[in-house]
Design a protein around this motif. Sequence first.
Motif, PDB file in Angstrom:
ATOM      1  N   ASP A 418       0.810  -1.222   0.000  1.00 25.35           N
ATOM      2  CA  ASP A 418       0.000   0.000   0.000  1.00 25.35           C
ATOM      3  C   ASP A 418       0.843   1.271   0.000  1.00 25.35           C
ATOM      4  O   ASP A 418       0.568   2.225   0.749  1.00 25.35           O
ATOM      5  N   GLN A 419       1.892   1.299  -0.808  1.00 30.33           N
ATOM      6  CA  GLN A 419       2.756   2.475  -0.992  1.00 30.33           C
ATOM      7  C   GLN A 419       3.435   2.921   0.305  1.00 30.33           C
ATOM      8  O   GLN A 419       3.784   4.093   0.460  1.00 30.33           O
ATOM      9  N   ASN A 420       3.625   1.989   1.246  1.00 30.31           N
ATOM     10  CA  ASN A 420       4.292   2.310   2.516  1.00 30.31           C
ATOM     11  C   ASN A 420       5.802   2.277   2.296  1.00 30.31           C
ATOM     12  O   ASN A 420       6.441   1.218   2.338  1.00 30.31           O
ATOM     13  N   VAL A 421       6.393   3.461   2.055  1.00 29.37           N
ATOM     14  CA  VAL A 421       7.816   3.552   1.690  1.00 29.37           C
ATOM     15  C   VAL A 421       8.712   3.025   2.803  1.00 29.37           C
ATOM     16  O   VAL A 421       9.688   2.302   2.540  1.00 29.37           O
ATOM     17  N   LEU A 422       8.393   3.364   4.048  1.00 30.15           N
ATOM     18  CA  LEU A 422       9.239   2.925   5.167  1.00 30.15           C
ATOM     19  C   LEU A 422       9.261   1.404   5.281  1.00 30.15           C
ATOM     20  O   LEU A 422      10.313   0.799   5.505  1.00 30.15           O
ATOM     21  N   LEU A 423       8.082   0.778   5.120  1.00 28.54           N
ATOM     22  CA  LEU A 423       8.004  -0.680   5.221  1.00 28.54           C
ATOM     23  C   LEU A 423       8.750  -1.348   4.067  1.00 28.54           C
ATOM     24  O   LEU A 423       9.477  -2.327   4.262  1.00 28.54           O
ATOM     25  N   VAL A 424       8.585  -0.810   2.843  1.00 30.69           N
ATOM     26  CA  VAL A 424       9.262  -1.372   1.677  1.00 30.69           C
ATOM     27  C   VAL A 424      10.773  -1.234   1.811  1.00 30.69           C
ATOM     28  O   VAL A 424      11.538  -2.153   1.494  1.00 30.69           O
ATOM     29  N   ALA A 425      11.225  -0.076   2.297  1.00 29.40           N
ATOM     30  CA  ALA A 425      12.661   0.136   2.499  1.00 29.40           C
ATOM     31  C   ALA A 425      13.233  -0.894   3.479  1.00 29.40           C
ATOM     32  O   ALA A 425      14.332  -1.435   3.276  1.00 29.40           O
ATOM     33  N   LEU A 428      13.218  -4.465   1.697  1.00 26.11           N
ATOM     34  CA  LEU A 428      14.246  -4.631   0.661  1.00 26.11           C
ATOM     35  C   LEU A 428      15.642  -4.243   1.127  1.00 26.11           C
ATOM     36  O   LEU A 428      16.608  -4.389   0.375  1.00 26.11           O
ATOM     37  N   GLN A 429      15.694  -3.727   2.378  1.00 26.76           N
ATOM     38  CA  GLN A 429      16.990  -3.330   2.960  1.00 26.76           C
ATOM     39  C   GLN A 429      17.698  -2.286   2.070  1.00 26.76           C
ATOM     40  O   GLN A 429      18.879  -2.411   1.729  1.00 26.76           O
ATOM     41  N   VAL A 430      16.912  -1.267   1.691  1.00 20.83           N
ATOM     42  CA  VAL A 430      17.469  -0.120   0.959  1.00 20.83           C
ATOM     43  C   VAL A 430      17.091   1.147   1.714  1.00 20.83           C
ATOM     44  O   VAL A 430      16.152   1.151   2.524  1.00 20.83           O
ATOM     45  N   GLY A 431      17.796   2.231   1.448  1.00 18.79           N
ATOM     46  CA  GLY A 431      17.490   3.484   2.116  1.00 18.79           C
ATOM     47  C   GLY A 431      16.166   4.065   1.642  1.00 18.79           C
ATOM     48  O   GLY A 431      15.852   4.024   0.450  1.00 18.79           O
ATOM     49  N   LYS A 432      15.367   4.609   2.580  1.00 19.32           N
ATOM     50  CA  LYS A 432      14.069   5.193   2.198  1.00 19.32           C
ATOM     51  C   LYS A 432      14.267   6.389   1.274  1.00 19.32           C
ATOM     52  O   LYS A 432      13.420   6.675   0.416  1.00 19.32           O
ATOM     53  N   SER A 433      15.411   7.085   1.428  1.00 13.95           N
ATOM     54  CA  SER A 433      15.680   8.242   0.561  1.00 13.95           C
ATOM     55  C   SER A 433      15.838   7.807  -0.898  1.00 13.95           C
ATOM     56  O   SER A 433      15.463   8.542  -1.817  1.00 13.95           O
ATOM     57  N   THR A 434      16.373   6.590  -1.101  1.00  5.64           N
ATOM     58  CA  THR A 434      16.518   6.063  -2.471  1.00  5.64           C
ATOM     59  C   THR A 434      15.144   5.891  -3.121  1.00  5.64           C
ATOM     60  O   THR A 434      14.938   6.260  -4.287  1.00  5.64           O
ATOM     61  N   ILE A 435      14.187   5.344  -2.364  1.00  8.47           N
ATOM     62  CA  ILE A 435      12.840   5.124  -2.907  1.00  8.47           C
ATOM     63  C   ILE A 435      12.148   6.453  -3.166  1.00  8.47           C
ATOM     64  O   ILE A 435      11.515   6.652  -4.215  1.00  8.47           O
ATOM     65  N   TYR A 436      12.290   7.401  -2.191  1.00 10.57           N
ATOM     66  CA  TYR A 436      11.675   8.718  -2.387  1.00 10.57           C
ATOM     67  C   TYR A 436      12.241   9.400  -3.630  1.00 10.57           C
ATOM     68  O   TYR A 436      11.521  10.037  -4.400  1.00 10.57           O
ATOM     69  N   ARG A 437      13.558   9.262  -3.850  1.00 11.23           N
ATOM     70  CA  ARG A 437      14.182   9.885  -5.011  1.00 11.23           C
ATOM     71  C   ARG A 437      13.649   9.276  -6.319  1.00 11.23           C
ATOM     72  O   ARG A 437      13.333  10.001  -7.265  1.00 11.23           O
ATOM     73  N   LEU A 438      13.538   7.929  -6.359  1.00 10.58           N
ATOM     74  CA  LEU A 438      13.024   7.269  -7.560  1.00 10.58           C
ATOM     75  C   LEU A 438      11.568   7.660  -7.831  1.00 10.58           C
ATOM     76  O   LEU A 438      11.165   7.813  -9.000  1.00 10.58           O
ATOM     77  N   LEU A 439      10.787   7.843  -6.766  1.00 10.38           N
ATOM     78  CA  LEU A 439       9.406   8.282  -6.934  1.00 10.38           C
ATOM     79  C   LEU A 439       9.365   9.720  -7.481  1.00 10.38           C
ATOM     80  O   LEU A 439       8.596  10.036  -8.388  1.00 10.38           O
TER      81      LEU A 439
END
Length: 444
Positions: A418-425, A428-439
């Motif tokens: 459900d688009q939960n960036v913190l949970l996905v980060a 997948l063991q990646v930084g949440k800032s990486t996901i926010y940047r890709l979005l």
Amino acid sequence: MRIFIVEDDPFYAELLAYHLSQNSEDEVLQWGTGRECLNNLYLNPSVVCLDYSLPDLSGEEVLKKIKVTNPDVRVIIISGQEDIQTAISLLKMGATDYIVKDDDTRERLWISLTNLRHQEGLQKTIHNLQEEVGRKYSIDRSIVGSSPAIRKTFSIIEKAAKSKITVSISGETGTGKELVAKAIHYNSARSGKPFVAVNISAIPKDLIESELFGHEKGSFTGAEARRIGLFEEAHGGSLFLDEIADMDIAMQSKLLRALQEMEIKRVGSNKPVSVDVRLLVATHKNLGEEVRAGRFREDLYYRLLGLPIQLPPLRERNTDILLLAKHFIKNYCRENGLEPISLSPDAQRKLMAYAWPGNVRELKAVVELACVMTDSNTLESEHIQQMHSSPLDALLTEELSLKEYTNRIIRRYLDRYDQNVLLVAKKLQVGKSTIYRLLQENQL
């Protein structure tokens, strides 16, 4: 049956004994006093035909002592009194029947013993069926496997069966959660009592309360009679609530109260009904995450957690795949009167190479279909049908760059959670800032 006749009138006792001896399979013994009867209870009679008026003890006194010594002995009172209150009192104390002495006494006694014999036969049948079910769901026979993952699960199931604790079973669809619940119940002290199972997701949310707690006549449109709920049906035994995570949040509070008080109220009634059930729950969802998302009550979560059992998916039980396949093939052949069927080396390799997203349930369906398709006593590779490629195989069919594959994986996880960036980060063991940047860059 071994039948005692306790009667102080020798002629009448002899008359009854002769009449009952017509059934050569029964053994009839006569006693003239209440004490003689009590002193010989070590002979384990099936039925005692007891005169109410004895010279030494009253029929009531003898009945009480028989029930203390051996509650399973059936006692038929034979009395010269036609007092209804006396008969009711004796029946409440545990007498099986009350027969008045008259011209029809022998016939009524014969009918009463015939009914008892029929009941005893039914009880033996029920006992044998319970033993058979117990053997079927013994832990080592009902759950097939020898992999380290499933052996670890066996040890937890054994602990659960020896305790009264609530058990929460989690695992992917098709891993055998209900089978585990049955194994726990039929190997526990409650095995002789009901095992009642219900899939919460299969019941409309406006009917779930009536299904679990029952309802009174006229409590809602269509309630034409009182209905006993599943809690009452499972009284003394185990209640298995499958897909508990799908329960409506309003109903969760009512379930919590029922578990705390061990009593329920039927829909349309204010009268509490005490229940004694051992609760087993299961879900393919992560209940902890459901709590964090606000879809499941935290207090109920901790009430249900009890002893958690996590069932491993079949892809983590590689060494069990062929063991299970052969087990299902053997059962299919036995149930359908077929000669034994074996697996060819190519068929074995095909089974082992597949990821089994549908787990044990899918494996069972595939091998049973293969047994239908073969014209010989061997399953070949071409008989193994209806197997979908694994998610990884499907993902790698396209020629994409590593970056494109990475973005696709992140997008899939965002959709799943459900688009939960913190949970996905975290997953997948990646930084949440990486996901926010890709979005932000519209790469997802």
